[in-house]
Design a protein around this motif. Structure first.
Motif, PDB file in Angstrom:
ATOM      1  N   GLY A 273       3.794  18.294  10.023  1.00  0.00           N
ATOM      2  CA  GLY A 273       3.471  17.541  11.190  1.00  0.00           C
ATOM      3  C   GLY A 273       2.530  18.238  11.939  1.00  0.00           C
ATOM      4  O   GLY A 273       2.576  18.619  13.229  1.00  0.00           O
ATOM      5  N   ALA A 274       1.500  18.446  11.426  1.00  0.00           N
ATOM      6  CA  ALA A 274       0.243  19.188  11.918  1.00  0.00           C
ATOM      7  C   ALA A 274      -0.543  18.065  12.999  1.00  0.00           C
ATOM      8  O   ALA A 274      -0.259  16.922  12.756  1.00  0.00           O
ATOM      9  CB  ALA A 274      -0.759  19.794  10.869  1.00  0.00           C
ATOM     10  N   THR A 275      -1.388  18.731  13.903  1.00  0.00           N
ATOM     11  CA  THR A 275      -2.251  17.945  14.824  1.00  0.00           C
ATOM     12  C   THR A 275      -3.528  17.644  14.072  1.00  0.00           C
ATOM     13  O   THR A 275      -3.799  18.117  13.087  1.00  0.00           O
ATOM     14  CB  THR A 275      -2.484  18.459  15.816  1.00  0.00           C
ATOM     15  N   GLN A 276      -4.232  16.611  14.651  1.00  0.00           N
ATOM     16  CA  GLN A 276      -5.440  16.038  14.318  1.00  0.00           C
ATOM     17  C   GLN A 276      -6.436  17.272  13.956  1.00  0.00           C
ATOM     18  O   GLN A 276      -7.103  17.339  13.217  1.00  0.00           O
ATOM     19  CB  GLN A 276      -6.044  15.244  15.383  1.00  0.00           C
ATOM     20  N   GLU A 277      -6.543  18.232  15.139  1.00  0.00           N
ATOM     21  CA  GLU A 277      -7.566  19.270  14.906  1.00  0.00           C
ATOM     22  C   GLU A 277      -7.103  20.348  13.837  1.00  0.00           C
ATOM     23  O   GLU A 277      -8.071  20.788  13.036  1.00  0.00           O
ATOM     24  CB  GLU A 277      -7.353  20.019  16.347  1.00  0.00           C
ATOM     25  N   SER A 278      -5.934  20.627  13.730  1.00  0.00           N
ATOM     26  CA  SER A 278      -5.404  21.388  12.353  1.00  0.00           C
ATOM     27  C   SER A 278      -5.668  20.774  11.017  1.00  0.00           C
ATOM     28  O   SER A 278      -6.376  21.560  10.222  1.00  0.00           O
ATOM     29  CB  SER A 278      -4.078  21.643  12.698  1.00  0.00           C
TER      30      SER A 278
ATOM     31  N   LEU B 185      -8.249   0.956  10.598  1.00  0.00           N
ATOM     32  CA  LEU B 185      -8.443   2.329  10.033  1.00  0.00           C
ATOM     33  C   LEU B 185      -9.763   2.978  10.365  1.00  0.00           C
ATOM     34  O   LEU B 185      -9.805   4.103  10.746  1.00  0.00           O
ATOM     35  CB  LEU B 185      -8.847   2.193   8.489  1.00  0.00           C
ATOM     36  N   MET B 186     -10.612   2.153  10.961  1.00  0.00           N
ATOM     37  CA  MET B 186     -11.999   3.032  11.430  1.00  0.00           C
ATOM     38  C   MET B 186     -11.593   3.547  12.646  1.00  0.00           C
ATOM     39  O   MET B 186     -12.096   4.550  12.980  1.00  0.00           O
ATOM     40  CB  MET B 186     -13.069   1.713  11.594  1.00  0.00           C
ATOM     41  N   SER B 187     -10.807   2.677  13.539  1.00  0.00           N
ATOM     42  CA  SER B 187     -10.458   3.419  14.755  1.00  0.00           C
ATOM     43  C   SER B 187      -9.756   4.666  14.686  1.00  0.00           C
ATOM     44  O   SER B 187      -9.930   5.896  15.368  1.00  0.00           O
ATOM     45  CB  SER B 187      -9.442   2.467  15.670  1.00  0.00           C
ATOM     46  N   VAL B 188      -8.759   4.878  13.601  1.00  0.00           N
ATOM     47  CA  VAL B 188      -7.943   6.153  13.590  1.00  0.00           C
ATOM     48  C   VAL B 188      -9.064   7.350  12.889  1.00  0.00           C
ATOM     49  O   VAL B 188      -8.878   8.352  13.350  1.00  0.00           O
ATOM     50  CB  VAL B 188      -6.980   5.828  12.569  1.00  0.00           C
ATOM     51  N   LEU B 189     -10.036   6.815  12.077  1.00  0.00           N
ATOM     52  CA  LEU B 189     -10.628   7.848  11.249  1.00  0.00           C
ATOM     53  C   LEU B 189     -12.029   8.194  12.234  1.00  0.00           C
ATOM     54  O   LEU B 189     -12.812   9.296  12.045  1.00  0.00           O
ATOM     55  CB  LEU B 189     -11.111   7.347  10.241  1.00  0.00           C
ATOM     56  N   THR B 190     -12.478   7.332  13.119  1.00  0.00           N
ATOM     57  CA  THR B 190     -13.515   7.634  13.801  1.00  0.00           C
ATOM     58  C   THR B 190     -13.523   7.883  15.215  1.00  0.00           C
ATOM     59  O   THR B 190     -14.606   8.123  16.062  1.00  0.00           O
ATOM     60  CB  THR B 190     -14.818   6.630  13.744  1.00  0.00           C
ATOM     61  N   GLU B 191     -12.509   7.358  16.039  1.00  0.00           N
ATOM     62  CA  GLU B 191     -12.284   7.103  17.517  1.00  0.00           C
ATOM     63  C   GLU B 191     -11.335   8.069  18.023  1.00  0.00           C
ATOM     64  O   GLU B 191     -11.192   8.798  18.952  1.00  0.00           O
ATOM     65  CB  GLU B 191     -12.499   5.728  17.948  1.00  0.00           C
ATOM     66  N   GLN B 192      -9.745   7.689  17.439  1.00  0.00           N
ATOM     67  CA  GLN B 192      -8.721   8.224  17.859  1.00  0.00           C
ATOM     68  C   GLN B 192      -8.781   9.679  17.935  1.00  0.00           C
ATOM     69  O   GLN B 192      -8.967  10.413  17.131  1.00  0.00           O
ATOM     70  CB  GLN B 192      -7.498   7.784  16.988  1.00  0.00           C
TER      71      GLN B 192
ATOM     72  N   TRP C 178      -2.471  11.867  15.637  1.00  0.00           N
ATOM     73  CA  TRP C 178      -3.220  11.285  14.753  1.00  0.00           C
ATOM     74  C   TRP C 178      -2.893  11.129  13.464  1.00  0.00           C
ATOM     75  O   TRP C 178      -3.205  10.358  12.849  1.00  0.00           O
ATOM     76  CB  TRP C 178      -4.756  11.981  15.036  1.00  0.00           C
ATOM     77  N   ILE C 179      -2.421  12.388  12.810  1.00  0.00           N
ATOM     78  CA  ILE C 179      -1.931  12.644  11.456  1.00  0.00           C
ATOM     79  C   ILE C 179      -1.053  11.626  11.355  1.00  0.00           C
ATOM     80  O   ILE C 179      -1.083  10.883  10.191  1.00  0.00           O
ATOM     81  CB  ILE C 179      -1.653  13.953  11.180  1.00  0.00           C
ATOM     82  N   ASP C 180      -0.099  10.969  12.303  1.00  0.00           N
ATOM     83  CA  ASP C 180       0.889  10.197  11.892  1.00  0.00           C
ATOM     84  C   ASP C 180       0.256   8.844  11.815  1.00  0.00           C
ATOM     85  O   ASP C 180       0.403   8.130  10.987  1.00  0.00           O
ATOM     86  CB  ASP C 180       1.982  10.310  13.202  1.00  0.00           C
ATOM     87  N   ALA C 181      -0.829   8.560  12.551  1.00  0.00           N
ATOM     88  CA  ALA C 181      -1.462   7.376  12.517  1.00  0.00           C
ATOM     89  C   ALA C 181      -2.249   7.127  11.084  1.00  0.00           C
ATOM     90  O   ALA C 181      -2.165   6.113  10.386  1.00  0.00           O
ATOM     91  CB  ALA C 181      -2.513   7.150  13.710  1.00  0.00           C
TER      92      ALA C 181
END
Length: 453
Positions: A114-119, A422-429, A434-437
């Motif tokens: 359950g890590a964060t985007q930054e991690s 997908l583009m939104s998750v990988l380039t913007e969100q 984030w990892i769940d998305a």
């Protein structure tokens, strides 16, 4: 503990990561996902699905293209998908492909805990760093027989997992050491039509994460694994470069030194493709072509009569012929219809390849080629390529990288709406979910593929 390469490497892997670094890691994650999603739809992908189903019927880790499995099975499966198309990212001097091993390893562990985007993005960056630093120490001898991506990939996957699991320095050292005790696969698989290369990468991702979890459980490894008398370099890399593990300690993260691949073929063919793209003479006016390049390009890709799609992607002659006749090579230019097209068959016979001392001296710092055209009017034209498209010296733009991923998603049958998600998750969100998305996007791809078929 005595000072060794691994004890000195671990502090280098713990230096600060910037927002700019993480943005770059997003692009590499997008690039891997595009390759993996389309790879899952291929015949090799179908065989890997069958393997995955035989190993696990349930779990909580998302599988690229649909479903979930236990952590170990997901690591093997997702780790095997990214290089099927031969469009995965590459680091030149270490001659390896970090993305297909490090990124699925990092995503699986991040989802597991359950890590964060930054991690997650930090883990990708650190995994690339470990994989490249150790990989560039192998020197040319290892690459003659061993698949660098697999050997070094286990270290990269271990480092990514260590970063996510927040292990201490001693645990990091043991994880890296035990990851390296299982050396990568042999190149003999290149001489036959097999899927061994995909298993090499999947096993590297699995081994690296297992080594990190073993270290977390207290299982120790030899700190002198790299440079020891019976260690990795002594056993598999005669004339290796151990100092390369620690050199340039103040340099930017080595993720920035990686190249993106614009063409769906072995990277060793790309200098020839780029040279052919610069030809401004109609093919009808060309009598014959001579390619001069570095030795590894010939060793892996001198194949004037490819019999399979994979062999076509490892054929300098086919790559040049396709480019001269059709322009920028596309995925379909390597299938059976193209491979057996009479015009391409005839053109491959017009192309000769040979080693160039100048290109060999520059390699692997530069992947270059010289293309000499003998024209029907008796004249000759010479084209030189020093930096291929996608290399740091001739980079693909962010727009080109996104467009490449979009084209791969489209070819896989992913709907336009889901591509945009997908583009939104990988380039913007940018949030803690984030990892769940991202994980949710992997299994949902199957539904969008079915909907457009």
């Amino acid at each position: 503990m005595a000072t060794t390469l691994l004890t000195e490497l671990v502090p280098l892997l713990k230096r600060p990561v910037s927002d700019e670094d993480r943005l770059r890691a997003r692009l590499h994650t997008l690039d891997w996902l595009g390759c993996a999603v389309l790879g899952a739809t291929t015949e090799t992908g179908s065989r890997l699905v069958a393997l995955q189903k035989s190993l696990s019927s349930s779990g909580h880790i998302s599988l690229t293209g649909g479903g979930k499995a236990d952590l170990q099975t997901a690591l093997l499966y997702n780790g095997a998908l990214g290089n099927i198309l031969e469009m995965d990212d590459v680091h030149r001097t270490s001659i390896l492909h970090p993305g297909p091993v490090v990124i699925p390893a990092a995503i699986a562990v991040a989802q597991h805990i359950g890590a964060t985007q930054e991690s997650l993005l930090n883990a990708v960056i650190v995994g690339y760093e470990a994989m490249i630093r150790i990989g560039r120490s192998f020197g040319p001898a290892h690459y003659q027989f061993w698949h660098n991506t697999s050997t070094a990939g286990a270290f990269g996957a271990a480092a990514a997992a260590c970063e996510l699991l927040k292990l201490n320095d001693s645990q990091w050292i043991s994880a890296l050491a035990n990851a390296g005790t299982r050396t990568g696969g042999l190149w003999q698989m290149r001489h036959e039509s097999t899927q061994s290369k995909q298993l090499h990468n999947g096993w590297a991702a699995l081994t690296g994460v297992q080594a990190a979890m073993a270290a977390q459980a207290g299982i120790e490894g030899p700190a002198s694994l790299l440079e020891g008398k019976q260690g990795l370099l002594a056993a598999t890399a005669e004339g290796g470069i151990p100092e390369a593990v620690l050199s340039e300690a103040d340099a930017p993260w080595l993720l920035w030194h990686c190249s993106f691949k614009p063409w769906p073929a072995c990277r060793h063919t790309h200098p020839a493709i780029d040279a052919a793209l610069r030809v401004d003479i109609p093919a009808a006016e060309i009598e014959s072509v001579t390619l001069e390049t570095y030795d590894d390009a010939l060793r892996f890709c001198d194949n004037p009569n490819p019999q399979t799609e994979l062999q076509a992607k490892f054929s300098l002659q086919h790559a040049i012929a396709v480019t001269l006749l059709r322009g920028e090579p596309a995925l379909e230019d390597f299938n059976a219809d193209s491979r057996n097209h009479p015009q391409l068959v005839e053109w491959r016979d017009r192309i000769s390849v040979r080693s160039s001392r100048v290109r060999q001296l520059a390699y692997p710092n530069a992947y270059g080629a010289t293309l000499t055209l003998s024209l029907t009017n008796g004249q000759r034209k010479v084209i030189e390529v020093d930096d291929v498209l996608g290399d740091p010296g001739n980079p693909m733009s962010t727009g080109q990288i996104i467009a490449k991923a979009s084209s791969l998603f489209k070819a896989a049958g992913v709907s336009l709406n889901h591509q945009q998600d997908l583009m939104s998750v990988l380039t913007e969100q940018d949030d803690a979910l984030w990892i769940d998305a991202l994980a949710d996007a992997l299994p949902s791809l199957a539904a969008t593929q079915e909907a457009v078929q």
